[in-house]
Design a protein around this motif. Structure first.
Motif, mmCIF file in Angstrom:
data_model
loop_
_atom_site.group_PDB
_atom_site.id
_atom_site.type_symbol
_atom_site.label_atom_id
_atom_site.label_comp_id
_atom_site.label_asym_id
_atom_site.label_seq_id
_atom_site.Cartn_x
_atom_site.Cartn_y
_atom_site.Cartn_z
ATOM 1 N N LEU A 26 0.909 -1.196 0.018
ATOM 2 C CA LEU A 26 0.079 0.119 -0.040
ATOM 3 C C LEU A 26 0.701 1.369 0.021
ATOM 4 O O LEU A 26 2.031 1.141 0.548
ATOM 5 N N PRO A 27 0.266 2.360 -0.459
ATOM 6 C CA PRO A 27 1.081 3.627 -0.338
ATOM 7 C C PRO A 27 1.649 3.784 0.826
ATOM 8 O O PRO A 27 2.802 4.567 1.015
ATOM 9 N N GLU A 28 0.986 3.792 1.933
ATOM 10 C CA GLU A 28 1.406 4.168 3.138
ATOM 11 C C GLU A 28 2.586 3.417 3.677
ATOM 12 O O GLU A 28 3.369 3.907 4.603
ATOM 13 N N PHE A 29 2.802 2.191 3.228
ATOM 14 C CA PHE A 29 4.057 1.385 3.478
ATOM 15 C C PHE A 29 5.204 1.938 2.763
ATOM 16 O O PHE A 29 6.598 1.538 3.193
ATOM 17 N N LYS A 30 5.219 2.779 1.667
ATOM 18 C CA LYS A 30 6.044 2.949 0.920
ATOM 19 C C LYS A 30 7.161 4.312 1.106
ATOM 20 O O LYS A 30 8.112 4.549 0.473
ATOM 21 N N LEU B 9 12.004 15.343 -8.114
ATOM 22 C CA LEU B 9 10.641 15.191 -8.285
ATOM 23 C C LEU B 9 10.231 16.645 -7.425
ATOM 24 O O LEU B 9 10.765 16.896 -6.456
ATOM 25 N N SER B 10 9.072 16.955 -7.510
ATOM 26 C CA SER B 10 8.299 18.014 -6.637
ATOM 27 C C SER B 10 7.840 17.044 -5.527
ATOM 28 O O SER B 10 7.809 15.891 -5.433
ATOM 29 N N LEU B 11 7.791 17.810 -4.285
ATOM 30 C CA LEU B 11 7.233 17.120 -2.909
ATOM 31 C C LEU B 11 6.108 16.288 -3.200
ATOM 32 O O LEU B 11 5.845 15.116 -2.801
ATOM 33 N N GLU B 12 5.221 16.938 -3.805
ATOM 34 C CA GLU B 12 3.859 16.352 -4.047
ATOM 35 C C GLU B 12 4.002 15.046 -5.074
ATOM 36 O O GLU B 12 3.485 13.978 -4.854
ATOM 37 N N ALA B 13 4.935 15.170 -5.991
ATOM 38 C CA ALA B 13 4.853 14.029 -6.902
ATOM 39 C C ALA B 13 5.547 12.817 -6.060
ATOM 40 O O ALA B 13 5.284 11.854 -6.495
ATOM 41 N N ALA B 14 6.684 13.187 -5.267
ATOM 42 C CA ALA B 14 7.122 12.174 -4.624
ATOM 43 C C ALA B 14 6.303 11.390 -3.696
ATOM 44 O O ALA B 14 6.290 10.079 -3.317
ATOM 45 N N GLN B 15 5.431 12.050 -3.270
ATOM 46 C CA GLN B 15 4.389 11.430 -2.254
ATOM 47 C C GLN B 15 3.345 10.647 -3.098
ATOM 48 O O GLN B 15 2.948 9.439 -2.990
ATOM 49 N N GLN B 16 3.093 11.149 -4.556
ATOM 50 C CA GLN B 16 2.123 10.656 -5.252
ATOM 51 C C GLN B 16 2.513 9.440 -5.872
ATOM 52 O O GLN B 16 1.617 8.523 -6.186
ATOM 53 N N ILE B 17 3.754 9.421 -6.177
ATOM 54 C CA ILE B 17 4.603 8.247 -6.886
ATOM 55 C C ILE B 17 4.208 6.935 -5.993
ATOM 56 O O ILE B 17 4.300 5.807 -6.705
ATOM 57 N N ALA B 18 4.032 7.000 -4.859
ATOM 58 C CA ALA B 18 3.899 5.954 -3.893
ATOM 59 C C ALA B 18 2.587 5.153 -4.320
ATOM 60 O O ALA B 18 2.138 3.836 -4.026
ATOM 61 N N ILE C 9 8.738 8.143 -13.966
ATOM 62 C CA ILE C 9 9.210 9.464 -13.421
ATOM 63 C C ILE C 9 8.833 10.444 -14.220
ATOM 64 O O ILE C 9 8.315 11.633 -13.634
ATOM 65 N N GLN C 10 8.790 10.498 -15.737
ATOM 66 C CA GLN C 10 8.634 11.452 -16.478
ATOM 67 C C GLN C 10 7.146 12.125 -16.409
ATOM 68 O O GLN C 10 6.689 12.943 -16.513
ATOM 69 N N GLN C 11 6.211 10.957 -16.282
ATOM 70 C CA GLN C 11 4.812 11.142 -16.085
ATOM 71 C C GLN C 11 4.304 12.129 -14.932
ATOM 72 O O GLN C 11 3.347 12.764 -14.909
ATOM 73 N N PHE C 12 5.390 11.879 -13.647
ATOM 74 C CA PHE C 12 5.048 12.476 -12.646
ATOM 75 C C PHE C 12 5.939 14.039 -12.607
ATOM 76 O O PHE C 12 5.925 14.878 -11.739
ATOM 77 N N GLY C 13 6.151 14.350 -13.813
ATOM 78 C CA GLY C 13 7.141 15.678 -13.936
ATOM 79 C C GLY C 13 8.338 15.537 -13.405
ATOM 80 O O GLY C 13 8.882 16.738 -13.265
#
Length: 214
Positions: free
Chosen positions: A106-110, A171-180, A149-153
């Motif tokens: 799950l994302p919260e694990f990552k 990555l942006s901080l938001e993208a670093a969290q979303q990529i999980a 990576i490119q998809q997340f800018g």
């Protein structure tokens, strides 16, 4: 994390056995949970799961699972394993092996707690963006990693020598969290301190079980 281990010996045996001790925290898994598989999770006929057993499986049971295509990647306390599963594996098969729970990663694990708590070291920033080290699920090609990576800018900056499952990126901080949320990422953490060079080959071995608590 020591608190979680102590509870195991204080009479809460069933509850403690259903817990995962991860770097991102302690998580309790619902008993007898076997989730379905989303098509996006499948990569080259395989998907990844955390499987928690009532106890460490006997060698014979493990060999039987391996003969059915299960690939044991890493141990996770308590009594759990990160595994790769062939897409034709019947989920009902798990019930024959004293499985307590099965879960996707799950994302919260990552995500490293330093990122989720915004306690990010100064050296990990690259202007307004964040330097991160991403660990991928086994077998994800470099070209697919770069595309994600490119998809997340973001942009890739380097691979950890000797292990293509680790990619350094900005990555942006938001993208670093979303990529999980992407099913083929395993762990995201701030990049290493450039002032303290690391032995990347040793790093890849040390972090082979980056998901679980050391």
């Amino acid at each position: 994390m020591v608190v979680g281990l102590c509870l195991f010996f204080l009479g809460e045996k069933g509850w403690a056995q259903s817990r995962l001790l991860l770097k991102t925290g302690n998580f309790e898994l619902p008993s007898q949970t076997i989730p379905g598989v989303d098509k996006q999770e499948i990569y080259q006929g395989i998907y990844t799961r955390i499987v928690q057993f009532q106890s460490i499986p006997a060698q014979r049971d493990r060999e039987t699972l391996e003969s059915m295509g299960i690939n044991f990647l890493a141990y996770i306390p308590q009594n759990a394993f990160l595994v790769q599963v062939p897409e034709n594996f019947l989920s009902t098969n798990w019930k024959n092996f004293n499985v307590l729970a099965v879960t996707a990663v799950l994302p919260e694990f990552k995500v490293d707690p330093r990122i989720t708590s915004s306690n990010i070291p100064d050296y990990a920033w690259a202007g307004n963006d964040l330097r991160v080290l991403i660990q991928w699920m086994n077998g994800i090609s470099k070209s697919d990693q770069l595309q994600i990576i490119q998809q997340f800018g973001g942009r890739a900056t380097d691979y950890v020598e000797g292990n293509s499952e680790y990619l350094e990126a900005v990555l942006s901080l938001e993208a670093a969290q979303q990529i999980a949320n992407y099913p083929h990422t395993l762990f995201i953490e701030p990049g290493s301190d450039p002032g303290e060079p690391e032995d990347f080959r040793g790093l890849s071995q040390h972090r082979s079980n980056a998901l679980h608590h050391p």
